[in-house]
Write an enzyme that holds these catalytic residues in place. Structure first.
Site, PDB file in Angstrom:
ATOM      1  N   GLY A 287       0.785  -1.227   0.000  1.00  0.00           N
ATOM      2  CA  GLY A 287       0.000   0.000   0.000  1.00  0.00           C
ATOM      3  C   GLY A 287       0.816   1.276   0.000  1.00  0.00           C
ATOM      4  N   GLN A 288       2.153   1.161  -0.147  1.00  0.00           N
ATOM      5  CA  GLN A 288       2.953   2.390  -0.180  1.00  0.00           C
ATOM      6  C   GLN A 288       2.677   3.141  -1.486  1.00  0.00           C
ATOM      7  OE1 GLN A 288       7.235   1.943   0.289  1.00  0.00           O
ATOM      8  NE2 GLN A 288       7.548   4.158   0.466  1.00  0.00           N
TER       9      GLN A 288
ATOM     10  N   HIS B  66       7.996   7.024   5.260  1.00  0.00           N
ATOM     11  CA  HIS B  66       7.209   7.753   6.266  1.00  0.00           C
ATOM     12  C   HIS B  66       6.602   6.754   7.234  1.00  0.00           C
ATOM     13  CE1 HIS B  66       4.833   6.933   2.643  1.00  0.00           C
ATOM     14  NE2 HIS B  66       3.805   6.696   3.456  1.00  0.00           N
TER      15      HIS B  66
ATOM     16  N   HIS C  51       3.514   6.174   9.576  1.00  0.00           N
ATOM     17  CA  HIS C  51       2.177   6.634   9.949  1.00  0.00           C
ATOM     18  C   HIS C  51       2.063   6.454  11.463  1.00  0.00           C
ATOM     19  CE1 HIS C  51       0.189   6.348   5.842  1.00  0.00           C
ATOM     20  NE2 HIS C  51       1.225   5.550   5.636  1.00  0.00           N
TER      21      HIS C  51
HETATM   22  P1  AMP Z   1       1.388   5.384   1.947  1.00  0.00           P
HETATM   23  O1  AMP Z   1       0.147   4.875   1.237  1.00  0.00           O
HETATM   24  O2  AMP Z   1       1.827   4.533   3.086  1.00  0.00           O
HETATM   25  O3  AMP Z   1       2.504   5.675   0.960  1.00  0.00           O
HETATM   26  O4  AMP Z   1       0.958   6.749   2.605  1.00  0.00           O
HETATM   27  C1  AMP Z   1       0.969   7.960   1.936  1.00  0.00           C
HETATM   28  C2  AMP Z   1       0.128   8.888   2.746  1.00  0.00           C
HETATM   29  O5  AMP Z   1       0.417  10.219   2.349  1.00  0.00           O
HETATM   30  C3  AMP Z   1      -1.383   8.696   2.560  1.00  0.00           C
HETATM   31  O6  AMP Z   1      -1.967   8.349   3.818  1.00  0.00           O
HETATM   32  C4  AMP Z   1      -1.857  10.037   2.039  1.00  0.00           C
HETATM   33  O7  AMP Z   1      -3.115  10.400   2.552  1.00  0.00           O
HETATM   34  C5  AMP Z   1      -0.755  10.973   2.503  1.00  0.00           C
HETATM   35  N1  AMP Z   1      -0.570  12.174   1.736  1.00  0.00           N
HETATM   36  C6  AMP Z   1      -0.522  12.316   0.390  1.00  0.00           C
HETATM   37  N2  AMP Z   1      -0.276  13.580   0.046  1.00  0.00           N
HETATM   38  C7  AMP Z   1      -0.154  14.280   1.198  1.00  0.00           C
HETATM   39  C8  AMP Z   1       0.110  15.652   1.520  1.00  0.00           C
HETATM   40  N3  AMP Z   1       0.294  16.577   0.571  1.00  0.00           N
HETATM   41  N4  AMP Z   1       0.150  16.005   2.825  1.00  0.00           N
HETATM   42  C9  AMP Z   1      -0.052  15.094   3.797  1.00  0.00           C
HETATM   43  N5  AMP Z   1      -0.288  13.781   3.565  1.00  0.00           N
HETATM   44  C10 AMP Z   1      -0.337  13.386   2.280  1.00  0.00           C
END
Ligand code: AMP
Length: 114
Positions: free
Chosen positions: A93-94, A100, A102
């Site tokens: 799911g990345q 990062h 969560h």
């Molecule tokens: P992942 O799916 O683990 O790569 O998580 C990426 C996360 O980044 C998702 O939960 C998105 O909602 C979040 N995201 C995407 N764009 C932004 C942004 N501009 N500011 C804050 N969070 C974001």
């Protein structure tokens, strides 16, 4: 990296709600929160995923983890419990390939995750 969304947040080119910062890490609220507390903790330096961060072998992974805990304390969820998740790879799911953590909390998160 010039085309990396989270590098642009570090560079102040894209706005974010920053909740905590150290010399080498930044924490900001997820735009699509999945829990009352949903904060992303990143190293300011670009590493694609948790494996690359671990391989950096310079204490940066420690600092990300410590920052994640500090975020939980600041958001008042360290006592009730919180979850730290590193989605690693598209199959997990990345979607943003700047590592990062969560930090999720503030509700019953359940286990296993849905
Ligand atoms: P992942 O799916 O683990 O790569 O998580 C990426 C996360 O980044 C998702 O939960 C998105 O909602 C979040 N995201 C995407 N764009 C932004 C942004 N501009 N500011 C804050 N969070 C974001």
């Amino acid at each position: 990296m010039s085309d990396c969304l989270f590098c642009k947040i570090v560079a102040n080119e894209i706005p974010a709600e920053i909740v905590y910062e150290t010399g080498r890490t930044l924490a900001f609220r997820d735009v699509n929160p999945q829990a009352p507390t949903h904060v992303l903790v990143i190293p300011k330096e670009h590493h694609a995923d948790a494996a690359a961060l671990a391989a950096a072998d310079d204490g940066l992974a420690d600092e990300v983890l410590k920052s994640a805990h500090e975020v939980a304390v600041l958001d008042g969820v360290s006592g009730s419990g919180y979850r730290i998740v590193f989605n690693t790879g598209a199959g997990a799911g990345q979607t943003v390939f700047h590592v990062h953590a969560h930090v999720l909390g503030g509700r019953d998160l359940g286990w296993p995750p849905g």
